[in-house]
Design an enzyme around this catalytic site. Structure first.
Site, PDB file in Angstrom:
ATOM      1  N   THR A  95       0.804  -1.215   0.000  1.00 18.14           N
ATOM      2  CA  THR A  95       0.000   0.000   0.000  1.00 18.14           C
ATOM      3  C   THR A  95       0.839   1.267   0.000  1.00 18.14           C
ATOM      4  O   THR A  95       1.996   1.261   0.441  1.00 18.14           O
ATOM      5  CB  THR A  95      -0.909   0.004   1.245  1.00 18.14           C
ATOM      6  OG1 THR A  95      -1.591   1.251   1.354  1.00 18.14           O
ATOM      7  CG2 THR A  95      -0.076  -0.172   2.514  1.00 18.14           C
ATOM      8  N   ASP A  96       0.226   2.357  -0.438  1.00 16.92           N
ATOM      9  CA  ASP A  96       0.847   3.676  -0.365  1.00 16.92           C
ATOM     10  C   ASP A  96       0.994   4.157   1.073  1.00 16.92           C
ATOM     11  O   ASP A  96       1.759   5.098   1.344  1.00 16.92           O
ATOM     12  CB  ASP A  96       0.019   4.691  -1.158  1.00 16.92           C
ATOM     13  CG  ASP A  96      -1.371   4.882  -0.574  1.00 16.92           C
ATOM     14  OD1 ASP A  96      -1.654   5.968  -0.033  1.00 16.92           O
ATOM     15  OD2 ASP A  96      -2.191   3.952  -0.657  1.00 16.92           O
ATOM     16  N   TYR A 119      -1.724   0.835  10.519  1.00 12.39           N
ATOM     17  CA  TYR A 119      -1.926   0.070   9.285  1.00 12.39           C
ATOM     18  C   TYR A 119      -0.675   0.117   8.412  1.00 12.39           C
ATOM     19  O   TYR A 119      -0.188  -0.914   7.945  1.00 12.39           O
ATOM     20  CB  TYR A 119      -3.134   0.617   8.523  1.00 12.39           C
ATOM     21  CG  TYR A 119      -3.295   0.050   7.134  1.00 12.39           C
ATOM     22  CD1 TYR A 119      -3.652  -1.281   6.946  1.00 12.39           C
ATOM     23  CD2 TYR A 119      -3.076   0.845   6.008  1.00 12.39           C
ATOM     24  CE1 TYR A 119      -3.792  -1.810   5.670  1.00 12.39           C
ATOM     25  CE2 TYR A 119      -3.223   0.331   4.736  1.00 12.39           C
ATOM     26  CZ  TYR A 119      -3.578  -1.000   4.563  1.00 12.39           C
ATOM     27  OH  TYR A 119      -3.707  -1.513   3.295  1.00 12.39           O
ATOM     28  N   TRP A 144      -5.926   3.509  -3.184  1.00 15.50           N
ATOM     29  CA  TRP A 144      -7.290   3.930  -3.462  1.00 15.50           C
ATOM     30  C   TRP A 144      -8.038   2.936  -4.358  1.00 15.50           C
ATOM     31  O   TRP A 144      -8.655   3.308  -5.364  1.00 15.50           O
ATOM     32  CB  TRP A 144      -7.284   5.307  -4.108  1.00 15.50           C
ATOM     33  CG  TRP A 144      -6.748   6.431  -3.269  1.00 15.50           C
ATOM     34  CD1 TRP A 144      -5.964   6.330  -2.153  1.00 15.50           C
ATOM     35  CD2 TRP A 144      -6.946   7.835  -3.488  1.00 15.50           C
ATOM     36  NE1 TRP A 144      -5.657   7.578  -1.679  1.00 15.50           N
ATOM     37  CE2 TRP A 144      -6.244   8.520  -2.459  1.00 15.50           C
ATOM     38  CE3 TRP A 144      -7.631   8.575  -4.444  1.00 15.50           C
ATOM     39  CZ2 TRP A 144      -6.223   9.910  -2.383  1.00 15.50           C
ATOM     40  CZ3 TRP A 144      -7.613   9.952  -4.360  1.00 15.50           C
ATOM     41  CH2 TRP A 144      -6.921  10.628  -3.336  1.00 15.50           C
TER      42      TRP A 144
END
Length: 279
Positions: A95-96, A119, A144
């Site tokens: 994830t970013d 997270y 996203w």
């Protein structure tokens, strides 16, 4: 056959739609049991493994970080070690949120991670665990993610517009919405590339063009024929338990160069999703 850990999430659902995979839900393996991954791999003898299972409740992770760490770090580590012992390629989704969201420049794969919350910390720990396992692997960071199923921004905006004339949406967080179907396609492509001898590594995939959440919401309403108005607000005006990165832009040049995977146009993906949802 490619073995997918995860079954009902957005990406796992799209992987099942493509076919040629066996997707395992929580009834078939236990992410909390480090030996469960090895047993599942031995039972199915796959050509490659895709890990699309994770703790994705960003806010809940703030008060349950130890639980999130098991799913996002310890389980991928066990999976990585099981794959490495059998020389099976592993593709792992990240994830970013491993970045702190400063600046406005898209993040490169070799930029220093600095997660803001639990997270992101647990997902970063999962990346480290997969690399440390030593087997052939790709770590794919994305951002996203949206689709016609599961919990995501598109479905939330449509649900809110059913009962509201206007909604408040943050306008100072910018990133690239990414169709889950494109993530699934990239994962399958990279799994095959690892089978063919690709060296692997860490890569980014996110949609283009960059847009704020408010801009994304506006496009959703326009494309769905909704008259809902948007009140643009700052992140400071919309507090959440977990801090969000303001800059979620991901540089995708490497995945295009090394795998010939194009950057998805999220607007085209949005139209496909809305059509599936009946809009």
């Amino acid at each position: 056959m490619i073995l997918v850990f995860g079954h009902s999430g957005q990406v796992a659902t799209e992987l099942r739609r493509v076919g040629g995979v066996t997707a395992l839900g929580r009834d078939a393996f236990d992410l909390r049991d480090p030996h469960s991954a090895a047993r599942a791999i031995d039972a199915h003898d796959p050509l490659a493994v895709i890990n699309a299972a994770a703790w994705t409740a960003v806010d809940a992770a703030e008060t349950a970080e130890s639980d999130a760490l098991v799913l996002n770090a310890e389980a991928p580590g066990a999976l990585g070690r099981a794959c490495a012992a059998r020389d099976i390629p592993l593709v792992h989704v990240s994830t970013d949120y491993v970045f702190d969201g400063t600046g406005t420049t898209p993040w490169h794969e070799d930029d220093a991670p600095a997660p803001l919350g639990a997270y992101g910390r647990t997902k970063l720990a999962g990346e480290h665990a997969v690399r440390a396992a030593g087997g052939p692997h790709v770590i794919l960071r994305t951002s996203w993610v949206f689709s016609a199923h599961g919990s995501n921004f598109v479905r939330t905006m449509l649900r809110l517009s059913d009962t509201r004339d206007r909604v408040s949406v943050v306008a100072d967080q910018v990133g690239g919405p990414t169709p889950a179907a494109d993530v699934a396609g990239a994962l399958l492509h990279m799994a095959q590339a690892l089978r063919d001898g690709h060296r692997g590594g860490t890569y980014h995939l996110a949609g283009a063009p960059h847009v704020s959440w408010a801009g994304f919401a506006r496009e959703i309403f326009d494309a769905a024929g909704r008259d809902t108005l948007i009140d643009e607000v700052t992140t400071a005006r919309y507090p959440t338990p977990a801090p969000r990165p303001l800059n979620s832009r991901l540089d995708c040049a490497a995945i295009m160069r090394d795998f010939k995977i194009p950057v998805p146009d999220w607007r085209a993906g949005l139209r496909t999703v809305l059509k599936e949802l009946g809009h």
